[in-house]
Write an enzyme that holds these catalytic residues in place. Sequence first.
Site, PDB file in Angstrom:
ATOM      1  N   GLY A   1       0.758  -1.054  -0.061  1.00 22.04           N
ATOM      2  CA  GLY A   1       0.003  -0.019  -0.101  1.00 22.04           C
ATOM      3  C   GLY A   1       0.766   1.344  -0.169  1.00 22.04           C
ATOM      4  O   GLY A   1       2.180   1.078  -0.247  1.00 22.04           O
ATOM      5  N   LEU A   2       0.301   2.627   0.158  1.00 19.98           N
ATOM      6  CA  LEU A   2       1.141   3.698   0.381  1.00 19.98           C
ATOM      7  C   LEU A   2       1.493   3.740   1.818  1.00 19.98           C
ATOM      8  O   LEU A   2       1.332   4.581   2.327  1.00 19.98           O
ATOM      9  CB  LEU A   2      -0.149   4.821  -0.006  1.00 19.98           C
ATOM     10  CG  LEU A   2       0.956   5.972  -0.687  1.00 19.98           C
ATOM     11  CD1 LEU A   2       1.848   5.647  -1.635  1.00 19.98           C
ATOM     12  CD2 LEU A   2      -0.113   7.078  -1.162  1.00 19.98           C
ATOM     13  N   HIS A   3       2.416   2.928   2.210  1.00 14.58           N
ATOM     14  CA  HIS A   3       3.038   2.788   3.317  1.00 14.58           C
ATOM     15  C   HIS A   3       4.514   2.469   3.399  1.00 14.58           C
ATOM     16  O   HIS A   3       4.905   2.422   1.936  1.00 14.58           O
ATOM     17  CB  HIS A   3       2.422   1.558   4.207  1.00 14.58           C
ATOM     18  CG  HIS A   3       1.082   1.874   4.545  1.00 14.58           C
ATOM     19  ND1 HIS A   3       0.114   0.892   4.791  1.00 14.58           N
ATOM     20  CD2 HIS A   3       0.490   2.948   4.912  1.00 14.58           C
ATOM     21  CE1 HIS A   3      -1.125   1.551   4.983  1.00 14.58           C
ATOM     22  NE2 HIS A   3      -0.852   2.775   5.377  1.00 14.58           N
ATOM     23  N   ALA A   4       5.370   2.424   4.213  1.00 17.57           N
ATOM     24  CA  ALA A   4       6.611   1.970   4.311  1.00 17.57           C
ATOM     25  C   ALA A   4       7.465   2.808   3.153  1.00 17.57           C
ATOM     26  O   ALA A   4       7.344   4.224   3.050  1.00 17.57           O
ATOM     27  CB  ALA A   4       6.839   0.536   4.162  1.00 17.57           C
TER      28      ALA A   4
END
Lengths: 560, 86
Positions: free
Chosen positions: B13-16
């Site tokens: 996802g739009l993480h890390a």
Amino acid sequence: MPELTGVGVSPGTGSGPVRRFVEVSLPSPAQAVPHGDPHLERARALAALEAVAVDLEMRARHATRPEARDVLNAQSMMVRDPGLIGGVSGRAMEGATAAVAIGRSFQIYRDMLAVTGGYLAARVADLNDLRDRAVARLYRLPMPGIPVSDEPFVLVARDLAPADTALLDPAQVLAIVTEQGGPTSHTAILARSLGIPAVVGCPGAASIAEGTIALVDGASGVVRLDPSSSDVERVRRAAASRATAAGAVTGKGMTSDGHPVPLFANIGGPGELAAALTHGAEGVGLYRTELLFLDRAKAPSQEEQRDVYREVLEAFPAGRVVVRVLDAGGDKPLTFLPAPGAEPNPGLGERGLRLLRRYPEILTAQLAALASAARGLPVKLQVMAPMVTDIADAEYFVKACRKAGIANAGIMIEVPAAALRARDLAPAVDFFSIGTNDLIQYACAADREVGALARLLDPWQPAVLDLVGIAGHAAHEAGMACGVCGEAAADPALACVLAGLGATSLSMNAPALPLVRAALAAHTMDECRHAAKTARAAASAAEARAAAREHLHALRDMGL
Amino acid sequence: MIERKVTVESKVGLHARPAALFVQTAAKAPMEITVAKPGGIPVNAKSILSLLALDARRGEQIVISADGEGAEQILDDLAALVAEDA
């Protein structure tokens, strides 16, 4: 020469000065005395945040592992976040002290992240850590966390959180000693995967003074303080013998009299294939598929799954890949597979196959993806279900596999009930794979993450050896394979015992393979069986370990 | 206001790491840039904490908006980052 003993969880030795994990007790922000000058409070707060960012950047530059560098860089971005800085400035100008302004501004984001769960729950811990660093800076206290040092050191801590261990640098950390934690804790698993010697569950560790020279033996669990130079030399020689032994034997896993014991790697995805191949794995004995499903709004499509599985299957054209279907629930909840109700005790709740039986479409899609991934490939695909308890579970899973066109369907033996009645389950399935981590936790009724129970979480517990022996015997009677895929297989002495108990293959974290291969190659199958028999006859884990070693004569020369 | 609607392709996802790359790219642009889920409240694209809290997961759509000189280019760059599985 004082000596402490804990549980050795990652073999190898390290000796050097102790640096303690920095824990700081911060004064409550409310007790801070305001300067009365909002401009000054704002300047102090922003300077503290910037100092933390600079420190994190410096750590990132020194980090040798890319994962650690990414985490540190992301953390320094968080401390410089324009929204956070705006909030801190605003609160300070409204009259809050620097500490209160920092604390409240972090709180806003913590609350926002905490509601989402999953990956972000770990970021909440990051934010707490960053806030503590900034506040420590304000009070001119040392920053909490893994110490920075010019020379390599032995890291000593009460316990390490996953967020801390992610930043460990194997080039800096000679060994790890923690007061809490067990053999299957995050610290132990990470230390093994990084090849850092580690002792956990070591009473008294947290009170070792900074700078003390410690000699850590990650195999026996013994930590010597202020060792003599001859001790250090002896332990170094043992480590050298181990390195020689590990490098001396290559090829397929087998005993010295030629009984094959195939050695496989445990992996979480295609990213770990390189390490498996480097260490000579003959295949994959446990492919945990959870990674594909984590942090998703909905389950991955069948096509996406197939592509990832195919990458793994193609890596072992002549070998075998054992895939475990989605093991969700318990401590690994997924958004699209909500537990049906509150579970006061998730470890005993609807997890693994139990949850898949509630959501059969997820299982069907995964099995179809696996079958199509294996089509046309020479590799032997085996698929197994986690948390199987009785014959109804086993039959349900095998039927689902057959329907998907999967010829080789097995079950994990990790619930004691399944181990005890393995003879009833054997005719229904194609193979067993013993998951020692959960088997120990359930047999000894001891949560894997509860450090105080480390003593009970010992895979040498005779009760656990009994359960492995019962399952191994049942598989043998049925003429069927019975692998072991838990962390227990990574211990070279125990690996010989497991083979002696009837394990037909062993699967472990890849870096553990060379020493296990060497230990097996140094003993006959009969010696392994005698070691297993005397270990089972022992009354305690410590006695079992000692008794088994009597029959495994070559371990000492190998530095084990 | 110029917009780009893209589907998040990164596994995490739009993480890390993808989130960090996104914010680093956005931070280089002089103008304000926002990110929102369709119909949701826009957040500052230069704020990693806001972006994480947006919790955009794989398969979800997001709308990236900006205005002014160079907006087309920066939006294309950001959209490309989101659309690749890095």
